[in-house]
Design a protein around this motif. Structure first.
Motif, PDB file in Angstrom:
ATOM      1  N   VAL A 115      12.503   6.292 -54.772  1.00  0.00           N
ATOM      2  CA  VAL A 115      11.894   5.436 -53.754  1.00  0.00           C
ATOM      3  C   VAL A 115      12.837   5.370 -52.557  1.00  0.00           C
ATOM      4  CG1 VAL A 115      11.001   3.135 -53.240  1.00  0.00           C
ATOM      5  CG2 VAL A 115      10.761   4.089 -55.547  1.00  0.00           C
ATOM      6  N   VAL A 116      12.295   5.603 -51.367  1.00  0.00           N
ATOM      7  CA  VAL A 116      13.105   5.585 -50.146  1.00  0.00           C
ATOM      8  C   VAL A 116      12.464   4.633 -49.141  1.00  0.00           C
ATOM      9  CG1 VAL A 116      14.119   6.922 -48.271  1.00  0.00           C
ATOM     10  CG2 VAL A 116      13.820   7.981 -50.531  1.00  0.00           C
ATOM     11  N   THR A 117      13.210   3.638 -48.704  1.00  0.00           N
ATOM     12  CA  THR A 117      12.751   2.697 -47.684  1.00  0.00           C
ATOM     13  C   THR A 117      13.455   2.987 -46.360  1.00  0.00           C
ATOM     14  OG1 THR A 117      14.482   1.077 -48.187  1.00  0.00           O
ATOM     15  CG2 THR A 117      12.432   0.946 -49.462  1.00  0.00           C
ATOM     16  N   TRP A 118      13.046   2.276 -45.325  1.00  0.00           N
ATOM     17  CA  TRP A 118      13.640   2.436 -44.003  1.00  0.00           C
ATOM     18  C   TRP A 118      15.145   2.195 -44.045  1.00  0.00           C
ATOM     19  CZ3 TRP A 118      12.446   4.364 -39.384  1.00  0.00           C
ATOM     20  CH2 TRP A 118      13.180   3.959 -38.262  1.00  0.00           C
ATOM     21  N   PHE A 151      19.129   9.258 -47.356  1.00  0.00           N
ATOM     22  CA  PHE A 151      18.221  10.305 -47.819  1.00  0.00           C
ATOM     23  C   PHE A 151      17.686  11.149 -46.657  1.00  0.00           C
ATOM     24  CE2 PHE A 151      18.035   7.047 -51.140  1.00  0.00           C
ATOM     25  CZ  PHE A 151      18.231   7.819 -52.280  1.00  0.00           C
ATOM     26  N   ARG A 152      18.463  11.261 -45.587  1.00  0.00           N
ATOM     27  CA  ARG A 152      17.995  11.938 -44.372  1.00  0.00           C
ATOM     28  C   ARG A 152      17.504  13.359 -44.651  1.00  0.00           C
ATOM     29  NH1 ARG A 152      20.314  15.425 -40.952  1.00  0.00           N
ATOM     30  NH2 ARG A 152      22.341  15.187 -41.968  1.00  0.00           N
ATOM     31  N   THR A 203       6.550   4.591 -40.179  1.00  0.00           N
ATOM     32  CA  THR A 203       7.341   3.620 -39.441  1.00  0.00           C
ATOM     33  C   THR A 203       8.378   2.979 -40.358  1.00  0.00           C
ATOM     34  OG1 THR A 203       5.942   1.715 -39.961  1.00  0.00           O
ATOM     35  CG2 THR A 203       5.264   3.103 -38.093  1.00  0.00           C
ATOM     36  N   GLU A 204       9.065   1.973 -39.831  1.00  0.00           N
ATOM     37  CA  GLU A 204      10.069   1.286 -40.647  1.00  0.00           C
ATOM     38  C   GLU A 204       9.451   0.509 -41.804  1.00  0.00           C
ATOM     39  OE1 GLU A 204       9.281  -1.589 -37.134  1.00  0.00           O
ATOM     40  OE2 GLU A 204       9.210   0.569 -37.560  1.00  0.00           O
ATOM     41  N   HIS A 205       8.113   0.389 -41.809  1.00  0.00           N
ATOM     42  CA  HIS A 205       7.438  -0.354 -42.881  1.00  0.00           C
ATOM     43  C   HIS A 205       7.038   0.541 -44.055  1.00  0.00           C
ATOM     44  CE1 HIS A 205       7.254  -3.681 -40.063  1.00  0.00           C
ATOM     45  NE2 HIS A 205       6.668  -2.893 -39.187  1.00  0.00           N
ATOM     46  N   ALA A 206       7.079   1.844 -43.874  1.00  0.00           N
ATOM     47  CA  ALA A 206       6.626   2.768 -44.912  1.00  0.00           C
ATOM     48  C   ALA A 206       7.616   2.838 -46.073  1.00  0.00           C
ATOM     49  CB  ALA A 206       6.417   4.158 -44.313  1.00  0.00           C
ATOM     50  N   VAL A 207       7.083   3.013 -47.260  1.00  0.00           N
ATOM     51  CA  VAL A 207       7.876   3.234 -48.472  1.00  0.00           C
ATOM     52  C   VAL A 207       7.503   4.622 -48.991  1.00  0.00           C
ATOM     53  CG1 VAL A 207       8.372   2.469 -50.822  1.00  0.00           C
ATOM     54  CG2 VAL A 207       7.898   0.779 -49.026  1.00  0.00           C
TER      55      VAL A 207
END
Length: 208
Positions: free
Chosen positions: A7-10, A16-17, A53-57
């Motif tokens: 799982v990768v969040t903002w 995880f670039r 966006t910054e809200h995506a998971v």
């Protein structure tokens, strides 16, 4: 093949670039090159839309070597999302929006792992991953705009779903909007169907 869901969040985007860059390149290969979704074409071979966006998971399915073999995305419905902003006609009563309802989009399996005539085991891992991540995040329901064959398939897995409207004939294929209940029963049934007994989430695997 051992596969875990990362799982990768903002907040974790820098860590995880490289994985995220590869994820967006795979999306380009699948949706632009293979499926010919020309509206998504960009000057560079990366597929990103208005909801990245910054809200995506992000859910990255990684094999034992760290290679991406599948992926998906969750977006909060209180933010702009596909059903609410692009396909509202698929939900005549109004797209469901709540803090504990997220939208599920960009579900894919690496083309090299597709199995003709039958579902890939990676698909089962991702389906379980979507539900398990949702429960971990306190998500009660997930909405999705999907191809019209998905309702029958998901019900066969024991998922509780509501069709929010009729099937829409679209240039990229017939689509429908669903609302899916995130339940332990759905997770257990999907695990049983795919014979999954090991941890799905990467962090769970390290502590199991």
């Amino acid at each position: 093949m051992v596969v875990r869901i990362q799982v990768v969040t903002w907040a974790e985007r820098r860590k995880f670039r490289l994985k995220l860059e590869r994820y967006f390149r795979i999306r380009y290969d699948i949706y632009v090159r293979r499926r010919q979704w020309r509206a998504l074409a960009r000057p560079i071979n990366i597929e990103m839309d208005a909801f990245d966006t910054e809200h995506a998971v992000y859910l990255l399915a990684l094999d034992s070597l760290g290679k991406i073999v599948g992926g998906s995305r969750l977006v909060p419905t209180l933010q702009p999302h596909l059903l609410g902003n692009v396909f509202p006609e698929l939900a005549p009563a109004g797209p469901p929006r709540a803090p504990d309802i997220f939208e599920w989009t960009r579900f894919f399996i690496s083309p090299a792992l597709h199995r003709s005539g039958r579902s890939s085991p990676i698909a089962g891992i991702l389906l379980c991953g979507v539900l398990e991540v949702a429960r971990k995040l306190g998500i009660r329901q997930i909405s999705v705009v999907c191809e019209s064959f998905w309702p029958k398939r998901l019900r066969a897995f024991g998922w509780s779903i509501t069709e929010l409207g009729e099937v829409l004939q679209h240039e990229d294929g017939d689509v429908i909007a669903l609302l899916i209940d995130v339940t332990p029963e759905a997770i257990a049934n999907t695990r049983r169907v795919y014979g999954i007994r090991e941890p799905i989430l990467a962090e769970a695997a390290t502590t199991a």
